[in-house]
Enzyme design. Sequence first.
Site, PDB file in Angstrom:
ATOM      1  N   GLU A 104     -14.477  10.734  13.528  1.00  0.00           N
ATOM      2  CA  GLU A 104     -14.677  11.276  12.170  1.00  0.00           C
ATOM      3  C   GLU A 104     -16.123  11.063  11.754  1.00  0.00           C
ATOM      4  OE1 GLU A 104     -15.402   9.236   9.492  1.00  0.00           O
ATOM      5  OE2 GLU A 104     -15.151   7.301  10.510  1.00  0.00           O
ATOM      6  N   LEU A 122     -33.723  10.446   4.397  1.00  0.00           N
ATOM      7  CA  LEU A 122     -35.082   9.913   4.383  1.00  0.00           C
ATOM      8  C   LEU A 122     -35.363   9.274   3.028  1.00  0.00           C
ATOM      9  CD1 LEU A 122     -37.253  12.619   6.218  1.00  0.00           C
ATOM     10  CD2 LEU A 122     -36.564  10.383   7.075  1.00  0.00           C
ATOM     11  N   ARG A 133     -18.562  -3.388   0.466  1.00  0.00           N
ATOM     12  CA  ARG A 133     -18.723  -4.067   1.753  1.00  0.00           C
ATOM     13  C   ARG A 133     -20.163  -3.936   2.254  1.00  0.00           C
ATOM     14  NH1 ARG A 133     -13.778  -1.504   4.915  1.00  0.00           N
ATOM     15  NH2 ARG A 133     -14.260   0.175   3.462  1.00  0.00           N
ATOM     16  N   GLY A 171     -35.454   2.792   0.298  1.00  0.00           N
ATOM     17  CA  GLY A 171     -34.765   1.988  -0.699  1.00  0.00           C
ATOM     18  C   GLY A 171     -34.622   0.545  -0.255  1.00  0.00           C
ATOM     19  N   LEU A 195     -16.894  11.147   8.284  1.00  0.00           N
ATOM     20  CA  LEU A 195     -16.663  11.203   6.835  1.00  0.00           C
ATOM     21  C   LEU A 195     -17.510  10.164   6.122  1.00  0.00           C
ATOM     22  CD1 LEU A 195     -12.755  11.260   7.004  1.00  0.00           C
ATOM     23  CD2 LEU A 195     -14.358  13.183   7.207  1.00  0.00           C
ATOM     24  N   GLU A 247     -18.043   7.989   2.732  1.00  0.00           N
ATOM     25  CA  GLU A 247     -17.267   7.555   1.580  1.00  0.00           C
ATOM     26  C   GLU A 247     -17.763   8.285   0.340  1.00  0.00           C
ATOM     27  OE1 GLU A 247     -16.637   3.009   2.973  1.00  0.00           O
ATOM     28  OE2 GLU A 247     -16.347   3.491   0.861  1.00  0.00           O
ATOM     29  N   LYS A 283       0.840  -1.204   0.000  1.00  0.00           N
ATOM     30  CA  LYS A 283       0.000   0.000   0.000  1.00  0.00           C
ATOM     31  C   LYS A 283       0.876   1.255   0.000  1.00  0.00           C
ATOM     32  CE  LYS A 283      -4.010   0.144   2.462  1.00  0.00           C
ATOM     33  NZ  LYS A 283      -4.790   0.194   3.697  1.00  0.00           N
ATOM     34  N   CYS A 329     -19.760   0.770   7.753  1.00  0.00           N
ATOM     35  CA  CYS A 329     -19.988   1.475   9.029  1.00  0.00           C
ATOM     36  C   CYS A 329     -21.324   1.149   9.688  1.00  0.00           C
ATOM     37  CB  CYS A 329     -19.870   2.973   8.811  1.00  0.00           C
ATOM     38  SG  CYS A 329     -18.311   3.439   8.052  1.00  0.00           S
TER      39      CYS A 329
HETATM   40  C1  UGA Z   1     -21.533   6.755   7.235  1.00  0.00           C
HETATM   41  C2  UGA Z   1     -21.943   8.086   7.874  1.00  0.00           C
HETATM   42  O1  UGA Z   1     -22.859   8.775   7.031  1.00  0.00           O
HETATM   43  C3  UGA Z   1     -20.725   8.971   8.131  1.00  0.00           C
HETATM   44  O2  UGA Z   1     -21.116  10.151   8.817  1.00  0.00           O
HETATM   45  C4  UGA Z   1     -19.735   8.190   9.005  1.00  0.00           C
HETATM   46  O3  UGA Z   1     -18.554   8.936   9.243  1.00  0.00           O
HETATM   47  C5  UGA Z   1     -19.365   6.900   8.287  1.00  0.00           C
HETATM   48  O4  UGA Z   1     -20.553   6.118   8.064  1.00  0.00           O
HETATM   49  C6  UGA Z   1     -18.388   6.149   9.177  1.00  0.00           C
HETATM   50  O5  UGA Z   1     -18.765   5.793  10.286  1.00  0.00           O
HETATM   51  O6  UGA Z   1     -17.198   6.057   8.823  1.00  0.00           O
HETATM   52  P1  UGA Z   1     -20.977   5.950   4.750  1.00  0.00           P
HETATM   53  O7  UGA Z   1     -20.924   4.561   5.311  1.00  0.00           O
HETATM   54  O8  UGA Z   1     -19.888   6.394   3.847  1.00  0.00           O
HETATM   55  O9  UGA Z   1     -21.008   7.031   5.950  1.00  0.00           O
HETATM   56  O10 UGA Z   1     -22.331   6.044   3.956  1.00  0.00           O
HETATM   57  P2  UGA Z   1     -23.680   6.891   3.969  1.00  0.00           P
HETATM   58  O11 UGA Z   1     -23.615   7.925   2.922  1.00  0.00           O
HETATM   59  O12 UGA Z   1     -24.023   7.328   5.312  1.00  0.00           O
HETATM   60  O13 UGA Z   1     -24.704   5.749   3.478  1.00  0.00           O
HETATM   61  C7  UGA Z   1     -24.850   4.535   4.212  1.00  0.00           C
HETATM   62  C8  UGA Z   1     -25.883   3.640   3.588  1.00  0.00           C
HETATM   63  O14 UGA Z   1     -27.186   4.165   3.790  1.00  0.00           O
HETATM   64  C9  UGA Z   1     -25.760   3.448   2.077  1.00  0.00           C
HETATM   65  O15 UGA Z   1     -25.984   2.091   1.770  1.00  0.00           O
HETATM   66  C10 UGA Z   1     -26.850   4.315   1.494  1.00  0.00           C
HETATM   67  O16 UGA Z   1     -27.315   3.857   0.247  1.00  0.00           O
HETATM   68  C11 UGA Z   1     -27.920   4.190   2.564  1.00  0.00           C
HETATM   69  N1  UGA Z   1     -28.850   5.338   2.621  1.00  0.00           N
HETATM   70  C12 UGA Z   1     -28.413   6.571   2.956  1.00  0.00           C
HETATM   71  C13 UGA Z   1     -30.212   5.119   2.379  1.00  0.00           C
HETATM   72  O17 UGA Z   1     -30.648   3.987   2.080  1.00  0.00           O
HETATM   73  N2  UGA Z   1     -31.085   6.170   2.477  1.00  0.00           N
HETATM   74  C14 UGA Z   1     -30.657   7.422   2.804  1.00  0.00           C
HETATM   75  O18 UGA Z   1     -31.516   8.340   2.879  1.00  0.00           O
HETATM   76  C15 UGA Z   1     -29.294   7.629   3.047  1.00  0.00           C
END
Ligand code: UGA
Length: 484
Positions: free
Chosen positions: A150, A269, A346, A272, A152, A154, A35, A279
Amino acid sequence: MRIAVVGSGYVGLVSAACFAEIGHNVVSIDNDPDKITALERGEVPIHELHLSELLDRHHNHRLRFSTSLGDSIRDAEAIFITVGTPQSETGEADLSYVESVAREMASALRGQQLVVEKSTVPVNTCDSLRRALVLNGAPSQSFSVASNPEFLREGTAVVDFLYPDRIVIGADDEFSRTVLSKIYAPLANGTYYRQREAIRLHNGVYDRAPIIVTNAKSAELIKHASNAFLAMKISFINAVANISESVGADIQQVCAGIGSDSRIGPKFLNAGIGYGGSCFPKDVQAFRMVSEQCNYEFGLLKEVTKINTEQQRLFVKKVQSALWTLRGKKLGVLGLAFKGETDDVRESPAIAIVNALVKEGATARAYDPAAMRRAADLLPKEGMTFASNPYDAAVGCDALLILTEWREFAALDLERVRRALRHPIVVDGRNLFDPEKASRAGLIYYSIGRPACMPDRSLLTGQEEDYAATSHRIESPLSAGATS
Ligand code: UGA
C-alpha cells in the site's frame, strides 16, 4: 469478489472500506474485540477523510466486521494481511504478527485462495509466509501468496487508495495475477470513477489507475525503497535548508528551482523539523537491516536518519537562540501530530521537541486540532498545559512555535497571534507563513532555511522595538558546534 482483510488498523480498515466501495463483499477482521464492537456500533477509530462516509455507506451491506479469523476467511477468494510490522529492538521489522496470522489461518484455507501481503514487510516475506502456511498445515496447492503493497498516507488514505499513482501487483503465478487484477479492475478500467456516488478527487483529472505487475520480491522492494527514497528527499532538503539559512538564501526559492526539474519534481521538498510517523522512521531502519542481511552497507540510509534526528536538535537550538535561555520561558506550541490533518503522534518530531524544551526548563502550552488526547501520554506531566484554540496557546507566551503543518494554522490571523503573545516571536518549524506577512503583522519571525524576519518597525511599541533591534541574528544552524 469475496475479500477478507486481516487487521483493522489504518491500512486494514481503509482498505476494507475501499474494497467495499469498489464493489466487493468484505469482512474486516481484528482480534481486538473492543475495536470490532466499536466499529459495529458505527464508531470510527481514526481521523481519516471520507472514512466515516464509506463505513456508513457499506457497513452491514458489503462490509462486515468480525473477530473470528478462521470463520471469516473460509469463503474468501482473497485474504489481505494488514497487521502491524513494528520495529524490533535490532531495527528489523518484527514479523511476529504476520506469522501468528499465518499460523491461525493455515487450517482454514481450503483451496484456490489467494493470500496477499499488504503490510510493509522486508523482501522475501512472501516466501516466508508461504512456508509458514505449509508448516502449519495448509496444503500447498490450496493457496497462492502475493504482495500488494500500500502507498496510503495517513489523513488522505481513502483518496490515495481510490486514486493511486500506481497499484503494484507482486505475483509469482498466473492465479495471483488474475485475482488481484480482478479485484482492482473497477479502478484500472475506470468504471468506479464514472459512478454517481464515487468519492471525487478535488483537483486533477483521473480516469484509470495504472497497474504495475512485478514478481513478489520486486513488489516488496518497491515498498521499502519508495518510503526510504521519500525520507531521503526530506532529509536532503533539510540539509540544504540548513546551508540556505546559513548563507542567507531562501529554501522555498531554492525548492522552486530544484523542483521544477521534472526529474526531481516539486513534491516532498518541504523543509522543516524532519519526518516522523509510524512508517518512515521504522521503514528506513528496516530497509537498512535488509541491506545488511545482503552484506551491503547502505550508508546513505544511516545518514538520512542522522539528518532527521539532527533537524529536531537544531530546532530546539534555534528556539533557545531566539530566547537567549529556555529556563522559565513560556512557549506556545501549535501542533503535536507527526504531520497535519491526522491525530497520529507516533514518532512525532513535535513531541520530541516539546519534551526537549520542557527538559531544558521551559513550560509549554500546546494546541493541536486532533492529537492532544493521544499526545498527552507522551508529554511531561509538569510544565505542560493544553489550550482550547491556537490563539489561546499563544496568550502571554515568550514565543509561539509551529510544529505541525495543519492547514488551519496556515490560515491564522497573525496580528491576533501577535496581540496574544507577550513577546512577538514566532519560530516556525514548518514554514507555514510568508515572512513578509509575518513582518507586516509585527512579528519577529524565524523559520527553516529562510532568513529571520524582523517586524515592520511602525507596528512596534518602544519596548518591542528595542527587543527587535537586538534580535536581528540568531545563531545559524551550522555555526560552530551546532551540528556536533
Ligand atoms: C508515508 C508515505 O507517504 C506513504 O506513501 C506510505 O504508504 C506510508 O508512509 C506507509 O508506509 O504506510 P505517512 O507516514 O502517512 O505516509 O506520511 P507522509 O505524508 O508521507 O509524511 C511523513 C512525514 O514526513 C511527516 O512527518 C511529514 O510532516 C514529513 N514531511 C513530508 C516533511 O517534513 N516534508 C515533506 O515535504 C513531506
